[in-house]
Scaffold this motif. Structure first.
Motif, PDB file in Angstrom:
ATOM      1  N   ASP A 109      -1.485   2.144  -8.643  1.00 37.02           N
ATOM      2  CA  ASP A 109      -2.689   1.958  -7.822  1.00 37.02           C
ATOM      3  C   ASP A 109      -3.903   1.745  -8.743  1.00 37.02           C
ATOM      4  O   ASP A 109      -4.749   0.897  -8.494  1.00 37.02           O
ATOM      5  N   PRO A 124       0.873   6.372  -7.867  1.00 39.85           N
ATOM      6  CA  PRO A 124      -0.583   6.305  -8.097  1.00 39.85           C
ATOM      7  C   PRO A 124      -0.945   5.633  -9.422  1.00 39.85           C
ATOM      8  O   PRO A 124      -2.007   5.023  -9.537  1.00 39.85           O
ATOM      9  N   TYR A 162       1.822   1.880  -3.524  1.00 40.45           N
ATOM     10  CA  TYR A 162       0.716   2.493  -4.282  1.00 40.45           C
ATOM     11  C   TYR A 162       0.604   3.986  -3.997  1.00 40.45           C
ATOM     12  O   TYR A 162       0.279   4.779  -4.878  1.00 40.45           O
ATOM     13  N   ALA A 163       0.886   4.353  -2.737  1.00 41.88           N
ATOM     14  CA  ALA A 163       0.812   5.775  -2.386  1.00 41.88           C
ATOM     15  C   ALA A 163       1.892   6.570  -3.124  1.00 41.88           C
ATOM     16  O   ALA A 163       1.676   7.711  -3.535  1.00 41.88           O
ATOM     17  N   GLU A 165       0.837  -1.212   0.000  1.00 42.82           N
ATOM     18  CA  GLU A 165       0.000   0.000   0.000  1.00 42.82           C
ATOM     19  C   GLU A 165       0.869   1.259   0.000  1.00 42.82           C
ATOM     20  O   GLU A 165       0.536   2.256  -0.640  1.00 42.82           O
ATOM     21  N   ASP A 166       2.016   1.202   0.694  1.00 42.23           N
ATOM     22  CA  ASP A 166       2.941   2.349   0.684  1.00 42.23           C
ATOM     23  C   ASP A 166       3.440   2.621  -0.734  1.00 42.23           C
ATOM     24  O   ASP A 166       3.599   3.771  -1.142  1.00 42.23           O
TER      25      ASP A 166
END
Ligand code: ATP
Length: 238
Positions: free
Chosen positions: A129, A126, A122-123, A119-120
């Motif tokens: 993501d 983007p 993806y942040a 998730e980090d």
């Protein structure tokens, strides 16, 4: 002790005459070093020698002062050295998410920690993501390069060795990648970036190292190199 990655007197090659001759360079934490030079100068070979894929004939590689001579490639990765080779290395049958989880597999023990690390990423990226469930072969060249980078970052390395991340990509994607590398460096990552796209690499680098026929012929602050016309003409072809 020198923090970060340090090569000293590295001589290495593939059989026959060495490709690299007595190469010494430092990549301290928080520093982006651009490794530039003509085709065949030895940039890829240098990254392979640093990550342990290629044995040294002389000299050494240190991480935070510790000699890595007896440390196997996979253990170098565990100690925080990530190598993203040219050609991207994404598993095309797997989705973006699966590729990232694969990168996280050995670096984080629990499934929750792996998920958090993904998730980090993806942040940070983007564009990945938005493509979580796309298979590798459905991604564009730029997205695949982002994924290769993401897969290295998901292990939260301390040193990142990157080979030609800009190859074949549109200028705005190149700018995005360079911006991301700069930001990671500002957070303490040490980056050694081999690039044919000299202007893009020097625009974000702290230092530039010029290789010619496997030898370091210049190592200077990046803006100095970018503005040295004679050196650019002699070794960089622009
Ligand atoms: P490029 O940008 O074209 O990849 P480079 O600066 O990364 O160039 P290297 O790929 O490190 O240069 O190549 C340096 C030299 O080593 C070249 O002369 C090349 O032919 C040789 N070389 C590279 N890989 C091998 C190999 N697997 N076996 C034998 N020689 C090799």
């Amino acid at each position: 002790m020198t923090a970060g990655l340090a090569l000293h007197g590295v001589t290495a090659g593939y059989g026959g005459a060495p490709v690299l001759h007595d190469v010494t360079l430092d990549v301290p934490p928080g520093t982006l070093v651009a490794l530039v030079g003509a085709n065949g100068a030895g940039k890829t070979t240098l990254l392979r020698a640093a990550s342990g894929l290629l044995p040294l004939r002389a000299g050494g590689v240190r991480l935070d002062g510790a000699d890595l001579a007896s440390v196997a490639v996979e253990d170098r990765a565990r100690r925080g050295i990530a190598h993203v080779p040219e050609g991207r290395g994404v598993v095309v049958e797997l989705s973006t998410d699966e590729n990232l989880l694969l990168g996280a597999l050995w670096a984080h023990r629990s499934a929750a920690a792996r998920r958090a690390a993904v998730e980090d990423v993806y942040a940070l990226l983007p564009s990945l993501d938005r493509r979580r469930s796309a298979l590798g072969h459905q991604l564009s060249g730029g997205e695949r390069q982002m994924l290769a980078l993401g897969r290295a970052l998901v292990a939260r390395p301390r040193v990142l060795l990157l080979d030609e991340p800009s190859l074949g990509l549109a200028p705005q994607v190149v700018a995005q990648i360079m911006g991301l590398l700069r930001a990671r460096c500002d957070d303490g990552l040490a980056v050694l970036l081999a690039e044919q796209n000299v202007a893009a690499a020097l625009s974000v680098a702290d230092r530039g190292v010029v290789l010619d026929l496997g030898r370091v012929v210049a190592a200077r602050p990046a803006p100095d190199l970018a503005h040295d016309e004679a050196l650019r003409h002699a070794y960089l072809g622009f």
